[in-house]
Design a protein around this motif. Sequence first.
Motif, PDB file in Angstrom:
ATOM      1  N   THR A  71       0.830  -1.208   0.000  1.00 52.95           N
ATOM      2  CA  THR A  71       0.000   0.000   0.000  1.00 52.95           C
ATOM      3  C   THR A  71       0.856   1.247   0.000  1.00 52.95           C
ATOM      4  O   THR A  71       0.627   2.180  -0.773  1.00 52.95           O
ATOM      5  CB  THR A  71      -0.858   0.099   1.271  1.00 52.95           C
ATOM      6  OG1 THR A  71      -0.928  -1.159   1.881  1.00 52.95           O
ATOM      7  CG2 THR A  71      -2.184   0.713   0.983  1.00 52.95           C
ATOM      8  N   ALA A 103      -4.881   4.445 -12.056  1.00 55.96           N
ATOM      9  CA  ALA A 103      -5.856   3.364 -11.926  1.00 55.96           C
ATOM     10  C   ALA A 103      -5.150   2.013 -11.943  1.00 55.96           C
ATOM     11  O   ALA A 103      -5.463   1.123 -11.147  1.00 55.96           O
ATOM     12  CB  ALA A 103      -6.879   3.449 -13.053  1.00 55.96           C
ATOM     13  N   LEU A 104      -4.162   1.878 -12.838  1.00 60.28           N
ATOM     14  CA  LEU A 104      -3.420   0.617 -12.902  1.00 60.28           C
ATOM     15  C   LEU A 104      -2.701   0.345 -11.586  1.00 60.28           C
ATOM     16  O   LEU A 104      -2.666  -0.776 -11.094  1.00 60.28           O
ATOM     17  CB  LEU A 104      -2.412   0.663 -14.055  1.00 60.28           C
ATOM     18  CG  LEU A 104      -3.030   0.524 -15.446  1.00 60.28           C
ATOM     19  CD1 LEU A 104      -1.948   0.645 -16.515  1.00 60.28           C
ATOM     20  CD2 LEU A 104      -3.757  -0.809 -15.573  1.00 60.28           C
ATOM     21  N   LEU A 141      -3.564   1.398  -8.687  1.00 65.18           N
ATOM     22  CA  LEU A 141      -4.535   1.085  -7.642  1.00 65.18           C
ATOM     23  C   LEU A 141      -5.030  -0.354  -7.768  1.00 65.18           C
ATOM     24  O   LEU A 141      -5.487  -0.937  -6.793  1.00 65.18           O
ATOM     25  CB  LEU A 141      -5.709   2.065  -7.703  1.00 65.18           C
ATOM     26  CG  LEU A 141      -5.388   3.465  -7.191  1.00 65.18           C
ATOM     27  CD1 LEU A 141      -6.571   4.381  -7.363  1.00 65.18           C
ATOM     28  CD2 LEU A 141      -4.971   3.429  -5.722  1.00 65.18           C
ATOM     29  N   ARG A 142      -4.946  -0.886  -8.971  1.00 66.49           N
ATOM     30  CA  ARG A 142      -5.404  -2.268  -9.137  1.00 66.49           C
ATOM     31  C   ARG A 142      -4.493  -3.242  -8.418  1.00 66.49           C
ATOM     32  O   ARG A 142      -4.901  -4.351  -8.087  1.00 66.49           O
ATOM     33  CB  ARG A 142      -5.473  -2.627 -10.622  1.00 66.49           C
ATOM     34  CG  ARG A 142      -6.636  -1.964 -11.293  1.00 66.49           C
ATOM     35  CD  ARG A 142      -6.941  -2.601 -12.594  1.00 66.49           C
ATOM     36  NE  ARG A 142      -7.228  -4.032 -12.454  1.00 66.49           N
ATOM     37  CZ  ARG A 142      -7.755  -4.757 -13.429  1.00 66.49           C
ATOM     38  NH1 ARG A 142      -8.038  -4.191 -14.572  1.00 66.49           N
ATOM     39  NH2 ARG A 142      -7.977  -6.040 -13.261  1.00 66.49           N
ATOM     40  N   THR A 143      -3.240  -2.831  -8.210  1.00 70.14           N
ATOM     41  CA  THR A 143      -2.321  -3.748  -7.546  1.00 70.14           C
ATOM     42  C   THR A 143      -2.600  -3.832  -6.042  1.00 70.14           C
ATOM     43  O   THR A 143      -2.195  -4.780  -5.403  1.00 70.14           O
ATOM     44  CB  THR A 143      -0.857  -3.323  -7.747  1.00 70.14           C
ATOM     45  OG1 THR A 143      -0.699  -2.031  -7.160  1.00 70.14           O
ATOM     46  CG2 THR A 143      -0.503  -3.270  -9.212  1.00 70.14           C
ATOM     47  N   ASP A 145      -5.625  -2.889  -2.810  1.00 69.43           N
ATOM     48  CA  ASP A 145      -6.930  -2.362  -2.447  1.00 69.43           C
ATOM     49  C   ASP A 145      -6.707  -1.352  -1.327  1.00 69.43           C
ATOM     50  O   ASP A 145      -6.664  -1.696  -0.157  1.00 69.43           O
ATOM     51  CB  ASP A 145      -7.838  -3.497  -1.982  1.00 69.43           C
ATOM     52  CG  ASP A 145      -9.243  -2.991  -1.683  1.00 69.43           C
ATOM     53  OD1 ASP A 145      -9.413  -1.752  -1.612  1.00 69.43           O
ATOM     54  OD2 ASP A 145     -10.145  -3.815  -1.530  1.00 69.43           O
TER      55      ASP A 145
END
Lengths: 444, 287
Positions: free
Chosen positions: B210, B273-274, B276-278, B280
């Motif tokens: 994160t 966005a990419l 953030l996909r990695t 949560d």
Amino acid sequence: MVSDSKSSNGNSISPAAGRKRGVSRRAVVGGGAALIGSAAVPGAPTIWAQEIKDIELRHVGVSYSVVKAIGDQASKDLGFKVTMQNLDTSAAINRFVTQPNTVDIADLEGWQSKLATKRGVIQGIEVKRIKEFDNILPIFTKGEIEGHKIPRQGISPYEAMYIEKPDATELHEGVTEWATFLPQVYNADSIGYRPDLVGHEVTEWKELLDPKFKGKAAILDVPAIGIMDAALCFESAGLISYGNKGNMTKKELDFTVEKLIELKKSGHFRATWTTFDQSVQLMAAGEVIIQSMWSPAVAAVRVKGIPCIYAPVNFKNGKEGYRGWCNGMGLMKHLSGKKLDAAYEYLNWYLSGWQGGFVARYGYYSPVPSTAKKFLTDAEWQYWYEGKPAPSVINDPYGVAMEQPGAKRDGGSFVERVTNISCWNTLMDESAYMNKRWNDFKVA
Amino acid sequence: MPQREPWLGWIYVAPLLLVLVPFFVAPILVVIAVSFVESDGFGGIIPTFTLANYVGLFSAKLTLGLYLATFKFTVLTWFFSLVIGFWVAYFLVFHVRNPLLALGLFLLCTVPFWTSNIIRMISWIPLLGKEGLINSALLRLGVIGEPLEFLLFSGFSVVVAYVHQLTIFMIVPIFNAMARIDKRIVEAAVDAGASRLDIMRLIILPLSKTGIALGSIFVVSIVMGDFFVIKVMSGGGSASVVGAFYEDIGVLQYPPAAASAVVLTVVVTVIVALMLRTVDIRREIAR
């Protein structure tokens, strides 16, 4: 870098600053203001003084033209407040066009004045209300000086000077009663170089391209004028002959940019510069030894004790010549009533000499040299305007010694320099395309 | 449990909306609108719908060049600030035993950030220049015969300035993520015979994800949206996406500049966005 330095001069009502302008209204105002409340002062001037003391004029423009010290002096002499605000060229024109009401006096280059006129953000200046108008050099008012026609490559100040009616949105060819802007400061730009490292005298633009100076040359990175400096170089080297360096065709732009890219790829340019300070640093720190430059920047390098010469690039075989520029003051459209009166007072003050003297001390010229002369010593006048050897030490505007006796201004006298201007700062018809191509150069 | 009033939710988001709508949504709508009109060449717009600005953008080789240049600096800056930021945070969390000392050292990391970005960038110039401190020192020591020119006004100096400016944006979220890792997990792993590499690979890295993602978002979006550092530190020798449309604004070509800005916003949004996909983020932050 965008900086907004605001100057202020609050208590500006001083007893008439001892200036020799005869008994001007200002002198009366100064005296009157000191006596506010006393019934002894007759009507009109007191009312004027009271009304104008709350007026604030915001003069907005680039740092080399809109100078705090000048605004402070104006506030002192005029009895109302003048605030100087600095922005870079591009931020300034954007502000004039998009937020015209946040500006009172716009400091405009010729091409910006053309834009501002088109956009209808400025109002015509009534020529009759400018006391010194007839003494403004004909370079501006008629497009000539001493029988020499001022070249019209780019946008010459004369070309941008007139409109037909106060609210016209098109420039007018020929003298009228209404001016778009009032020229206030101008100069002729060329190349600065380190004589100790270059080793010989430079009088032609092509020297900037000499492979000898590979990795030690720089060029100005303000696309609209950088490209003209480049054009002067390529023309001087005989690579191309332009129809109008100040308004190139797409083909000419392509040629110019391709050449620049070639030079960049060969490592010719050490850097490009955007601000005055950067050019001084590049030269003073030994990063470059020859570059397109501005006159006060050359002076600033010299003040550091580093030899630096401003190349005289007089016309030769139809080539060379300086790139001229001129800044003038435009009245924003929203000005009216007392504030407009105050603005005219300010314009008149501007041409009355103090400012002309001030800017002369860093190598810029006043459009009314006859008034500037009164504020210069004989030595300064001879050095800066007549191009004669300095009879005594020459100081910069802040009193720091700059030139020793016997030194001569690079490029010679005023007339010699301005009659060798070959083109003026501009906004080309193809400016969008030019920008794109300039970025090709940057990214190459 | 009583049914929540539907308007209550709106009250909760009202402060955010009050900020976002006038200061983000409205301006960006204006920019989008302007990107579809024509320029009159004098700072005005001709209100006819046109795709010309986008067509011009996508058909120019320049656009690709600008994005490549910007990506290059973004990736390099991201990489170095991540490596440095990760190890600084790791050291602070796992090697400094005294939490007070760790906090003190952490605050120390922020000290350089008390001065302005611009000053921190400009102060590299006298250090890296031809006659700068590094070159003069090396010359005097006889290590080099000629000053190293790549130090200043080069891609190198741009990356140095960015890493110096942005590493803190990596340190803070990674430090934060690592500080939440339960030390007992590490101890248990050691007891179970895990090697240091395994601990790093299987525990610390996944649990710091994160922080890494958050830091990366900061760094990437800042570099992608900047032009000033590139302009100054490359000595004007390199261009960037934002720098290019700033030049358009300089000659009052608003519509093409707006189109450029819209495309850049979309590109950065996709990248974020990419990332953030990695992870949560929501779940991780609530952890």
